[in-house]
Design an enzyme around this catalytic site. Structure first.
Site, mmCIF file in Angstrom:
data_model
loop_
_atom_site.group_PDB
_atom_site.id
_atom_site.type_symbol
_atom_site.label_atom_id
_atom_site.label_comp_id
_atom_site.label_asym_id
_atom_site.label_seq_id
_atom_site.Cartn_x
_atom_site.Cartn_y
_atom_site.Cartn_z
ATOM 1 N N CYS A 1 0.798 -1.217 0.000
ATOM 2 C CA CYS A 1 0.000 0.000 0.000
ATOM 3 C C CYS A 1 0.832 1.270 0.000
ATOM 4 O O CYS A 1 0.509 2.248 -0.667
ATOM 5 C CB CYS A 1 -0.956 -0.013 1.191
ATOM 6 S SG CYS A 1 -0.120 -0.239 2.762
ATOM 7 N N HIS B 1 -2.513 0.680 6.863
ATOM 8 C CA HIS B 1 -2.757 0.877 5.438
ATOM 9 C C HIS B 1 -2.411 2.317 5.083
ATOM 10 O O HIS B 1 -2.340 3.186 5.951
ATOM 11 C CB HIS B 1 -4.230 0.566 5.133
ATOM 12 C CG HIS B 1 -4.543 0.497 3.680
ATOM 13 N ND1 HIS B 1 -3.795 -0.271 2.800
ATOM 14 C CD2 HIS B 1 -5.521 1.082 2.932
ATOM 15 C CE1 HIS B 1 -4.307 -0.142 1.590
ATOM 16 N NE2 HIS B 1 -5.359 0.678 1.642
ATOM 17 N N ASP C 1 -8.167 4.876 -3.233
ATOM 18 C CA ASP C 1 -7.249 3.879 -2.693
ATOM 19 C C ASP C 1 -6.628 3.129 -3.863
ATOM 20 O O ASP C 1 -7.236 2.196 -4.405
ATOM 21 C CB ASP C 1 -8.006 2.917 -1.776
ATOM 22 C CG ASP C 1 -7.037 1.989 -1.067
ATOM 23 O OD1 ASP C 1 -5.855 1.944 -1.461
ATOM 24 O OD2 ASP C 1 -7.467 1.313 -0.114
#
Lengths: 308, 655
Positions: free
Chosen positions: B410, B454, B470
């Protein structure tokens, strides 16, 4: 309640002894109770207060053989127990019994002897037999040691160790007579002459029977509770380093039984235990370091433990 | 040297073993807290003592012990630079407790060991207040109490001692509860903690380099727990917002200059879904609090920053509980142009290929929304691989990730995407936090772990304001929609808790978490505020320390009374003769002639007869009847008659 059993000649023995040892009824009664409980007696006091006279009087009144051993610092075990001597005629060793082979031994000033000689006597007291040169010889029945000792602070004494003090069922102190008794003593005839005139009031067989009666006296569970409470207290209270041993507990019950028998009861009351407590317990507790005298120790112990 | 005084009652072997067990029970939980060499020395002392006890050898001489003591003290001094304070003090006491075992000869020495052990057992709470710590404390207290009992009575068997200790602890339990509930609470720990006490706490930091989150993801430690009140959002919508990173400084992302907003910089849209929940945040030594995007209320003692972060006023060093409301859609006010300018900054000479690609997105003067769509199309079109073991990257992290390796997690996705968007002229920033969580079916709470850490992005669109994008979810949807395990290529080692097998283990774990959560909420979370709430609910109006003190004394007194009553009730009943005798004695006590507790019946009767001649005959008869019943040897059939006579005489006895 049933009428108390007739104490028979025990009361007569006490009365007669009281004629000779003046003003010491309690000590006389304790000494007789000690004998009835098959225990040995230790009398601790200054010279000249009548220790020997007491022992002698009891032996005579009860019709027992009596021997006196004066303990000294150069004494050897053979002087007490006896010795085997070579007999030229018979061509063999023959045993010459020592003064211990008698029914009442008066061991005078026991703490003036060395521990070696003391232990010869004390072993005989416990076993009621003597082993000399491999042969075991039983001592007569009844067998009763009255030992006297001077207070430990006197010069030239070997104090008895705790383990040997424990062999004595009771330790009593005679103390000075009170004013009236001393006056009567001074006015009266020589005690030695009185002693010589004493007639036995009991036979050894009768004494053995009385001992058996004492041992069979009823002890209620409540009384055993009391004895256990007393022992437990001495074991937990901080004022004594060591509490009463189980042997002391047994001795306390036996002595209380004898005391109850002398009182003419068929069962033991807490009062009987209390009456013998200072004589039975004090020398075992005092041995663990206590500056008070026996009666003070006994009193303190009695008042510290409630009746269960 | 003077002869050693002989000890009358030396410790028995059983007592020695009990003391050893006490020492080990107190030391074991502390072992990880003290330096390794000290733990080894302590364990060595225990082994030494056990060996001596086993072989029945004498204890070491005083000089050996003095030497070891000095050596250990010097070691503690060297390690901590002090002998005082919490850590050095505990370390010193641990080693002293072990050494005391080596010179314990009499029960008095044993007492010192037991008292030290009681104290040391408590000190583990300086570091650790979890449920297992409480369990070890209980075990240590049980052992120490049993050892104490064995010091008093060496004859008792081990099981009997343990039972005795358990009974004693159980009798103390009501007092413990009363003290726990009613003792006035202070906020914060009672003891002062050294400054570095929290350095080992893990959590999100306020900068991000390649690898920062990767390290965090490998930890199973719990970040926070959430209990929803009512509706629960779908898991893929659970974005727990943390630090927002605007400034790219070489390889490192840092927060922008943020200012505290007096109020929330957005307002909730009336028709967007709303969620109410309570967060129990584990201490992480940083000031930020986590909330579902976007919180519409503020917890007490907290503020919101201009980039929508929740901030506590102080670093979170104790477990903190706060209630929040969040709504997924909010309307923004106009954003400050400094903020937007900062969200467009790119370092010169870095990531040239990404910048080139970003510039290419502007072709044809599209709107910012279209540029975003083009960038997302690019992300979807490439074959990115989500992995926790990305290849080493050099200076141009975004370039290497987007064009060379295309492997990362991420952090790489979001950082590269923000660079791309900025190059395309769209303000963008990195948002870190946690995504998802695991629901515990046992108590219906959500557990968010460090492994849920994250990073995602936010882009500014003229029409909509800040929009969450995202890139990880876009490129590797499985990461968000399923879980970490699904997103990773087969064969890569997974963090332990992310593994799907061991169903029964998972079940067990859920239960364990639920118990732990209850412990945290009700025991550790019982702070001044909760105490006030509870006492008010129990009917105490406006509780303060005075009222609590009075209640404390009253309840403790009640428990004592109950215990005393129980003991009295259990006491053996005196037999009937004894009761009559005591009755007679009570009557006499009113005349000032109380029986001494140690006085036998005959002596008492004689004393009374002397003082009260009028009652002499009566008391003598009563005493004789009583003595006969209690100590006598009468046949059983006459006992009832005697008892009846005694009753009659005592009833008629009016001294």
């Amino acid at each position: 309640m049933r009428p108390p059993p007739d104490p028979g000649s025990l009361a007569a023995v006490l009365a007669a002894a009281g004629q000779i040892i003046l003003g010491k009824e309690r000590q006389l009664r304790l000494a007789l109770a000690c004998l009835l409980a098959r225990g040995h007696l230790l009398i601790e006091d200054l010279p000249g207060v009548g220790k020997t006279t007491l022992a002698h009087t009891l032996a005579r009144l009860l019709g027992l053989e009596f021997q006196r051993v004066q303990f000294t610092s150069d004494m050897l075990p053979a002087d007490i127990l006896g010795i085997s001597v070579f007999d030229r005629d018979g061509g063999e060793f023959r045993f010459h019994p020592g003064p211990i082979f008698t029914q009442v031994v008066l061991a005078d000033e026991i703490n003036r002897a060395t521990p070696k000689a003391q232990s010869a006597l004390l072993e005989a007291m416990e076993e009621r037999q003597v082993t000399v040169e491999g042969a075991t010889r039983p001592l007569p029945q009844p067998f009763f040691v009255i030992a006297t000792q001077n207070p430990a602070y006197q010069i030239g004494t070997f104090p008895l160790p705790e383990s040997q003090l424990d062999r004595f069922l009771m330790r009593i102190e005679l103390g000075y007579p009170d004013r009236a008794a001393e006056r009567a003593l001074l006015e009266g005839r020589d005690r030695r002459m009185l002693l010589a005139e004493i007639r036995p009031l009991m036979t050894p067989e009768a004494l053995l029977a009385e001992q058996q009666r004492a041992a069979a006296l009823h002890v209620a569970p409540a009384l055993l509770d009391y004895v256990q409470a007393l022992a437990a207290h001495t074991r937990s209270a901080p004022e004594w380093r060591a509490g009463l041993s189980p042997r002391a507990g047994l001795g306390l019950v036996a002595a209380a039984r004898a005391w109850a028998l002398l009182t003419g009861r068929d069962h033991v009351l807490p009062e009987d235990v209390q009456a013998v407590l200072s004589a039975v317990a004090a020398h075992r507790l005092a041995a663990a370091g206590d500056a008070r005298n026996a009666d003070e120790i006994g009193r303190a112990l009695i008042e510290a433990v409630p009746l269960p | 040297m003077a002869r050693k005084p002989e000890i009358l009652h030396p410790l028995t072997p059983a007592q020695t073993w009990w003391l050893l067990a006490t020492g080990i029970a107190a030391f074991a939980p502390l072992a990880p807290q003290v330096p390794w060499w000290l733990a080894a020395a302590t364990a060595g002392a225990f082994v030494w003592r056990a060996a001596l006890a086993w072989r029945r050898q004498p204890l070491p001489t005083r000089w050996v012990l003095v030497f070891v003591t000095i050596a250990c003290t010097a070691g503690v001094l060297f390690q901590y630079r002090t002998l005082f304070g919490q850590q050095a003090g505990v370390a010193l006491l641990v080693v002293f407790m072990a050494l005391k075992q080596l010179e314990a000869r009499a029960p008095r020495d044993g007492l010192a060991v037991v008292l030290l052990a009681y104290f040391l057992t408590l000190t583990q709470f300086f570091e650790n207040q979890s449920l297992p710590a409480a369990a070890t404390t209980l075990a240590a207290a049980l052992t120490a109490t049993a050892a104490l009992a064995s010091l008093v009575d060496a004859q008792l068997r081990p099981l009997r001692l343990l039972r005795l200790a358990a009974v004693m602890l159980a009798q103390a339990a009501p007092f413990m509860l009363i003290l726990f509930v009613l003792f006035p609470r202070v906020s914060g720990p009672l003891w002062g903690l050294p400054k570095d006490a929290h350095s080992s706490l893990t959590g999100l930091s306020d900068d991000m380099q390649p690898g920062t989150i990767n390290r965090l993801i490998r930890s199973d430690a719990i970040a926070f727990r959430v209990a929803f009140d009512g509706a629960v959002p779908p898991k893929r919508e659970m974005y727990w917002r943390g630090p927002v990173l605007t400034v790219l400084d070489g390889r490192t992302w840092r927060p922008g200059g943020k200012s505290a907003a007096a109020d929330l910089p957005y307002r909730p849209l009336a028709d967007s879904p709303a969620y109410a929940y309570t967060v129990t945040l584990e201490p992480h030594n940083k000031p930020w609090l986590f909330g579902l995007e976007f919180p519409v209320t503020l917890p007490p003692d907290a503020f919101a920053t201009s980039d929508f972060q929740l901030h506590a006023r102080k670093p979170v060093r104790e477990r903190r509980r706060y209630a929040l409301r969040s709504q997924t859609e909010v309307a923004y006010f106009k954003e400050n142009h400094h903020v937007l300018a900062a969200a467009l900054q790119l370092p010169d000479d870095l990531n040239p290929r990404t910048v080139l690609l970003g510039n290419s997105l502007r072709e044809g003067r599209p709107t910012d929304y279209q540029r975003l769509q083009r960038a997302l199309d690019f992300m979807r079109s490439q074959r990115f691989v989500y992995t926790l073991q990305p290849p080493l990257m050099g200076e141009h992290v975004a370039d290497e990730f987007l064009f060379d390796h295309q492997r990362g997690f991420c952090e790489h996705f979001s950082a590269a995407f923000v660079v791309l968007m900025r190059a395309a002229g769209v303000p963008a920033r990195v948002v870190t936090g946690y995504q998802g969580g695991e629901r515990n079916p046992v108590d219906d709470t959500w557990v968010i772990r460090q492994s849920d850490a994250h990073a995602w992005t936010e882009v500014w669109l003229e029409q909509s304001g800040w929009v969450r994008v995202d890139p990880t979810a876009v490129s590797v949807p499985a990461r968000i929609e399923q879980n970490l395990a699904a997103a990773m290529p087969a064969g890569e080692p997974l963090p332990w808790l992310a593994r799907a097998d061991f169903r029964w283990l998972r079940e067990l774990r859920y239960r364990w978490w639920a118990v732990n959560n209850a412990w945290n909420q009700w025991v550790l979370g019982y702070d001044p505020q909760r105490q006030r709430e509870l006492l008010e609910r129990l009917g105490m109006h406006a509780p303060d320390w005075r009222k609590m003190g009075i209640a404390l004394a009253a309840f403790a007194g009640l428990v004592l009374l109950a215990l005393a009553g129980w003991l009295l009730w259990r006491r053996p009943r005196p037999d009937p003769a004894e009761r009559q005798w005591r009755k007679a004695a009570r009557r006499l006590a009113r005349r000032g002639l109380a029986r001494h507790a140690w006085e036998g019946p005959q002596d008492y009767a004689a004393r009374v007869a002397a003082k009260l001649p009028a009652a002499a005959a009566d008391i003598r008869a009563i005493a004789a009847l009583y003595a006969g019943l209690r100590y006598g040897n009468a046949p059983a059939d006459s006992l009832a008659t005697s008892l009846a006579t005694l009753r009659r005489r005592v009833a008629a006895f009016r001294p």
